[in-house]
Every structure is written in structure tokens, then in C-alpha cells.
Design a protein around this motif. Structure first.
Motif, PDB file in Angstrom:
ATOM      1  N   LEU A   1       0.843  -1.188   0.000  1.00  0.00           N
ATOM      2  CA  LEU A   1       0.000   0.000   0.000  1.00  0.00           C
ATOM      3  C   LEU A   1       0.884   1.245   0.000  1.00  0.00           C
ATOM      4  CD1 LEU A   1      -2.711  -1.172   2.568  1.00  0.00           C
ATOM      5  CD2 LEU A   1      -2.784  -1.294   0.066  1.00  0.00           C
ATOM      6  N   LYS A   2       0.270   2.410   0.003  1.00  0.00           N
ATOM      7  CA  LYS A   2       1.027   3.643  -0.140  1.00  0.00           C
ATOM      8  C   LYS A   2       2.042   3.857   0.981  1.00  0.00           C
ATOM      9  CE  LYS A   2      -2.242   6.371  -2.888  1.00  0.00           C
ATOM     10  NZ  LYS A   2      -3.087   7.591  -2.930  1.00  0.00           N
ATOM     11  N   ASP A   3       1.688   3.444   2.191  1.00  0.00           N
ATOM     12  CA  ASP A   3       2.562   3.737   3.333  1.00  0.00           C
ATOM     13  C   ASP A   3       3.112   2.487   4.011  1.00  0.00           C
ATOM     14  OD1 ASP A   3      -0.031   4.383   5.855  1.00  0.00           O
ATOM     15  OD2 ASP A   3       0.096   2.940   4.212  1.00  0.00           O
ATOM     16  N   GLY A   4       3.099   1.357   3.312  1.00  0.00           N
ATOM     17  CA  GLY A   4       3.656   0.152   3.906  1.00  0.00           C
ATOM     18  C   GLY A   4       2.950  -1.104   3.438  1.00  0.00           C
ATOM     19  N   LEU A   5       3.224  -2.211   4.112  1.00  0.00           N
ATOM     20  CA  LEU A   5       2.627  -3.494   3.755  1.00  0.00           C
ATOM     21  C   LEU A   5       1.275  -3.663   4.428  1.00  0.00           C
ATOM     22  CD1 LEU A   5       5.761  -5.824   4.003  1.00  0.00           C
ATOM     23  CD2 LEU A   5       4.881  -4.579   2.019  1.00  0.00           C
ATOM     24  N   CYS A   6       0.349  -4.301   3.727  1.00  0.00           N
ATOM     25  CA  CYS A   6      -1.017  -4.458   4.226  1.00  0.00           C
ATOM     26  C   CYS A   6      -1.081  -5.284   5.514  1.00  0.00           C
ATOM     27  CB  CYS A   6      -1.906  -5.087   3.162  1.00  0.00           C
ATOM     28  SG  CYS A   6      -1.523  -6.819   2.808  1.00  0.00           S
ATOM     29  N   PHE A   7      -0.043  -6.086   5.783  1.00  0.00           N
ATOM     30  CA  PHE A   7      -0.059  -6.935   6.971  1.00  0.00           C
ATOM     31  C   PHE A   7      -0.231  -6.119   8.245  1.00  0.00           C
ATOM     32  CE2 PHE A   7       2.854  -9.219   3.951  1.00  0.00           C
ATOM     33  CZ  PHE A   7       1.937 -10.186   3.586  1.00  0.00           C
ATOM     34  N   GLU A   8       0.322  -4.903   8.248  1.00  0.00           N
ATOM     35  CA  GLU A   8       0.198  -4.053   9.429  1.00  0.00           C
ATOM     36  C   GLU A   8      -1.265  -3.733   9.718  1.00  0.00           C
ATOM     37  OE1 GLU A   8       3.794  -1.428   7.780  1.00  0.00           O
ATOM     38  OE2 GLU A   8       3.044  -0.730   9.729  1.00  0.00           O
ATOM     39  N   ALA A   9      -2.028  -3.497   8.663  1.00  0.00           N
ATOM     40  CA  ALA A   9      -3.459  -3.223   8.840  1.00  0.00           C
ATOM     41  C   ALA A   9      -4.219  -4.491   9.209  1.00  0.00           C
ATOM     42  CB  ALA A   9      -4.033  -2.614   7.564  1.00  0.00           C
ATOM     43  N   LEU A  10      -3.835  -5.611   8.583  1.00  0.00           N
ATOM     44  CA  LEU A  10      -4.552  -6.866   8.824  1.00  0.00           C
ATOM     45  C   LEU A  10      -4.334  -7.395  10.239  1.00  0.00           C
ATOM     46  CD1 LEU A  10      -3.985  -8.695   5.409  1.00  0.00           C
ATOM     47  CD2 LEU A  10      -6.022  -7.482   6.191  1.00  0.00           C
ATOM     48  N   ASN A  11      -3.321  -6.889  10.924  1.00  0.00           N
ATOM     49  CA  ASN A  11      -3.143  -7.265  12.329  1.00  0.00           C
ATOM     50  C   ASN A  11      -4.336  -6.837  13.172  1.00  0.00           C
ATOM     51  OD1 ASN A  11      -0.620  -8.499  12.098  1.00  0.00           O
ATOM     52  ND2 ASN A  11       0.485  -6.557  12.307  1.00  0.00           N
ATOM     53  N   LYS A  12      -5.063  -5.842  12.679  1.00  0.00           N
ATOM     54  CA  LYS A  12      -6.247  -5.343  13.385  1.00  0.00           C
ATOM     55  C   LYS A  12      -7.537  -6.008  12.890  1.00  0.00           C
ATOM     56  CE  LYS A  12      -3.880  -2.104  15.574  1.00  0.00           C
ATOM     57  NZ  LYS A  12      -3.727  -2.067  17.051  1.00  0.00           N
ATOM     58  N   ALA A  13      -7.442  -6.806  11.834  1.00  0.00           N
ATOM     59  CA  ALA A  13      -8.634  -7.426  11.241  1.00  0.00           C
ATOM     60  C   ALA A  13      -9.068  -8.645  12.049  1.00  0.00           C
ATOM     61  CB  ALA A  13      -8.347  -7.828   9.798  1.00  0.00           C
ATOM     62  N   PRO A  14     -10.360  -9.028  11.949  1.00  0.00           N
ATOM     63  CA  PRO A  14     -10.829 -10.239  12.629  1.00  0.00           C
ATOM     64  C   PRO A  14     -10.088 -11.466  12.116  1.00  0.00           C
ATOM     65  CG  PRO A  14     -12.673  -8.889  11.896  1.00  0.00           C
ATOM     66  CD  PRO A  14     -11.455  -8.308  11.276  1.00  0.00           C
ATOM     67  N   ASP A  15      -9.795 -12.399  12.999  1.00  0.00           N
ATOM     68  CA  ASP A  15      -9.022 -13.579  12.623  1.00  0.00           C
ATOM     69  C   ASP A  15      -9.766 -14.520  11.687  1.00  0.00           C
ATOM     70  OD1 ASP A  15      -7.618 -13.831  15.966  1.00  0.00           O
ATOM     71  OD2 ASP A  15      -6.915 -12.725  14.192  1.00  0.00           O
ATOM     72  N   ASP A  16     -11.108 -14.444  11.678  1.00  0.00           N
ATOM     73  CA  ASP A  16     -11.891 -15.417  10.913  1.00  0.00           C
ATOM     74  C   ASP A  16     -12.312 -14.926   9.532  1.00  0.00           C
ATOM     75  OD1 ASP A  16     -13.524 -13.466  11.926  1.00  0.00           O
ATOM     76  OD2 ASP A  16     -15.162 -14.827  12.485  1.00  0.00           O
ATOM     77  N   VAL A  17     -11.844 -13.759   9.109  1.00  0.00           N
ATOM     78  CA  VAL A  17     -12.204 -13.248   7.782  1.00  0.00           C
ATOM     79  C   VAL A  17     -11.127 -13.667   6.784  1.00  0.00           C
ATOM     80  CG1 VAL A  17     -12.695 -11.225   6.374  1.00  0.00           C
ATOM     81  CG2 VAL A  17     -13.423 -11.283   8.764  1.00  0.00           C
ATOM     82  N   PRO A  18     -11.473 -14.436   5.746  1.00  0.00           N
ATOM     83  CA  PRO A  18     -10.482 -14.874   4.766  1.00  0.00           C
ATOM     84  C   PRO A  18      -9.968 -13.710   3.920  1.00  0.00           C
ATOM     85  CG  PRO A  18     -12.671 -15.517   4.061  1.00  0.00           C
ATOM     86  CD  PRO A  18     -12.818 -14.971   5.447  1.00  0.00           C
ATOM     87  N   VAL A  19      -8.715 -13.847   3.459  1.00  0.00           N
ATOM     88  CA  VAL A  19      -8.076 -12.781   2.690  1.00  0.00           C
ATOM     89  C   VAL A  19      -7.554 -13.328   1.361  1.00  0.00           C
ATOM     90  CG1 VAL A  19      -6.296 -10.988   2.676  1.00  0.00           C
ATOM     91  CG2 VAL A  19      -7.324 -11.709   4.854  1.00  0.00           C
ATOM     92  N   ILE A  20      -7.874 -12.631   0.282  1.00  0.00           N
ATOM     93  CA  ILE A  20      -7.260 -12.892  -1.016  1.00  0.00           C
ATOM     94  C   ILE A  20      -6.187 -11.832  -1.209  1.00  0.00           C
ATOM     95  CG2 ILE A  20      -7.578 -12.932  -3.525  1.00  0.00           C
ATOM     96  CD1 ILE A  20     -10.449 -13.845  -3.053  1.00  0.00           C
ATOM     97  N   PHE A  21      -4.922 -12.260  -1.246  1.00  0.00           N
ATOM     98  CA  PHE A  21      -3.820 -11.325  -1.432  1.00  0.00           C
ATOM     99  C   PHE A  21      -3.504 -11.179  -2.918  1.00  0.00           C
ATOM    100  CE2 PHE A  21      -3.105 -12.768   2.928  1.00  0.00           C
ATOM    101  CZ  PHE A  21      -2.836 -11.567   3.580  1.00  0.00           C
ATOM    102  N   ILE A  22      -3.140  -9.969  -3.317  1.00  0.00           N
ATOM    103  CA  ILE A  22      -2.673  -9.738  -4.685  1.00  0.00           C
ATOM    104  C   ILE A  22      -1.340  -8.999  -4.606  1.00  0.00           C
ATOM    105  CG2 ILE A  22      -4.969  -9.750  -5.708  1.00  0.00           C
ATOM    106  CD1 ILE A  22      -4.941  -6.748  -5.760  1.00  0.00           C
ATOM    107  N   SER A  23      -0.439  -9.304  -5.546  1.00  0.00           N
ATOM    108  CA  SER A  23       0.888  -8.715  -5.485  1.00  0.00           C
ATOM    109  C   SER A  23       1.579  -8.797  -6.839  1.00  0.00           C
ATOM    110  CB  SER A  23       1.736  -9.428  -4.426  1.00  0.00           C
ATOM    111  OG  SER A  23       3.046  -8.903  -4.359  1.00  0.00           O
TER     112      SER A  23
END
Length: 255
Positions: A59-81
Motif C-alpha cells: 500500500l502507499k505507506d507500507g505493507l497491508c499486513f500491518e493493517a490486517l493485524n487489526k482485522a478479525p481472525d476469521d475473515v479470509p483474505v485474497i492477497f494480490i501482489s
């Protein structure tokens, strides 16, 4: 179904929205969240349930993992790169799929199909599978950007597709044209082969627009389209002649 998109490239975001509109037309798209900061704020203060997250790694200011640390654990993620470098890291974040750019509707649909057992209840599962199977069919419309907003164009409005340089354009019956953001090869894969044919490296034409076949003094065969505002000269590739003839004759004999 609520789908959250973390993406800092607005062009990629609109491509994803267009593909999702075909795959899961009833989905509610949330986003785009273009920064880690906005992602953190969203997940901290979210007021609606998220069924699926589509996240660009960078993302513009870093890797999305930092934001996903705040996401619910049970929501699946499709990563694109753009790279496979973060694939192993993604497994720690409820990764459903890891897709490399450029994303196609086929790969995105395959990833969403994998989420079937995780996004819905057992009662809804058969209905979901039926919907996805139906939407896996050939493209029925395109969504394009215009000065006044987005426009949905039914496949029946298309006169032909043409590749110019690195861009592919959809030309309509009134001769207006729109850039569609994918290669001619990828476009051909999404069209019903009984109705559309790539006749050379530049053109895809629908059977409904073909008027006649014409051979010039050099033996080259041309497709002549029905009368329109502008009729392009479409030379059939040598390696396509037999298949184009069979395609035309086969469709005509079944009508």
C-alpha cells in the motif's frame, strides 16, 4: 456479502470491481482503503461485518499486513501482489489465495470459489455454488469509465474489439469506443466462442456483424462487416482461415 478492498492503485481497484460485478453481482464492495493507516482505522472502528478481504500487499505507506493485524481472525483474505516474495508471510493472515498481477476474472473467480465453505453457512452453500457456477459463464457485459461515471455495456452492443498498441478497445454500433483494460488474448478467453472469433492479431468480431468474406487478387481474405459508420479492413490471418470458415459455416448451419 461484504467485500473489503485494500488497494492503492485506483485502476486496479476499478478492474477488481468490474470483475466482482460479474462474479458476485450482489456483493457490497467497501473501499478502496489505500493506506495502512486507513486500514487500521477501519478495522478498529468497523461497524459492519466483512465476509472477505482482497488486499494488495504493498500500500502507499507500507505493507497491508500491518493493517490486517487489526482485522478479525476469521475473515479470509485474497492477497494480490506483483511478486511472490510475501507468499509465505501471507499464510499467517488467514490467506485464502495469493494472486499475482495482472489479475484476471478467471483467477479471481477461482479464488472466490475456494471461499465457498468459509463465507456462508451450510444452508446457503448450494445456492452460493449455483450462483458462482452461473457467473463463471461467458461475459455478458463490460463496465467502462466515462466522463459522467461508469457505464454498463451489454455484449450485444459490441461491433468488434481491436488492439491498438498496448491497449484493447471495444467499438460499439454507433462507432464509440472504450478502452477495456485487458489484452485481446484475455478478452477472447471471456467471450462465447460460438459468437466471437479472434480472426487475426488485432481483431475479435462477433458472428452477428459479419456480412461477407472477400478474397483480393493476392489471395488474402477479408471480413466485411455489415454496414456501419466506419468499417475497418479486417484481413483474416493465414493460420486462422480454416477455423474462421468452420466457425462461420458452423454457426450459420445451426441458426
Amino acid at each position: 456479502m461484504n467485500i473489503l478492498i485494500l488497494e492503492d492503485d485506483i485502476f486496479v481497484y476499478h478492474q477488481l470491481c468490474e470483475m466482482l460485478d460479474t462474479i458476485v453481482p450482489d456483493a457490497n464492495i467497501i473501499g478502496p482503503l489505500s493506506t495502512v493507516k486507513r486500514g487500521k482505522i477501519f478495522f478498529t472502528a468497523r461497524r459492519e461485518w466483512i465476509d472477505l478481504i482482497i488486499a494488495d500487499i504493498q500500500l502507499k505507506d507500507g505493507l497491508c499486513f500491518e493493517a490486517l493485524n487489526k482485522a478479525p481472525d476469521d475473515v479470509p483474505v485474497i492477497f494480490i501482489s506483483d511478486t511472490e516474495d510475501y507468499a509465505m508471510h501471507a499464510f499467517g493472515y488467514n490467506s485464502l489465495s495469493y494472486l499475482l498481477k495482472p489479475i484476471t476474472e478467471e483467477t479471481l473467480c477461482g479464488a472466490i470459489r475456494k471461499s465457498c465453505t468459509r463465507l456462508i453457512t451450510d444452508i446457503d452453500r448450494l445456492e452460493w455454488k449455483s450462483l458462482v457456477k452461473e457467473q463463471m459463464g461467458y461475459r455478458k457485459h463490460f463496465t467502462v469509465n466515462t466522463f459522467s461515471g461508469e457505464r454498463v455495456i451489454a455484449i450485444e452492443e459490441v461491433r468488434y474489439f481491436v488492439s491498438e498498441g498496448k491497449n484493447t478497445y471495444m467499438v460499439l454500433h454507433d462507432s464509440t469506443s472504450f478502452e477495456i483494460g485487458m489484452s485481446l488474448t484475455d478478452t477472447a478467453k471471456q467471450l462465447d466462442p460460438h459468437r466471437f472469433m479472434r480472426v487475426n492479431r488485432k481483431y475479435i468480431v462477433p458472428i452477428s456483424e459479419i456480412d461477407t468474406l472477400e478474397r483480393d487478387i493476392n489471395g488474402k481474405e477479408k471480413l466485411l462487416l455489415k454496414e456501419g459508420v466506419r468499417n475497418p479492413i479486417i484481413i483474416i490471418s493465414r493460420d486462422k482461415k480454416n477455423i474462421v470458415h468452420k466457425w462461420i459455416n458452423g454457426v450459420h448451419t445451426t441458426q
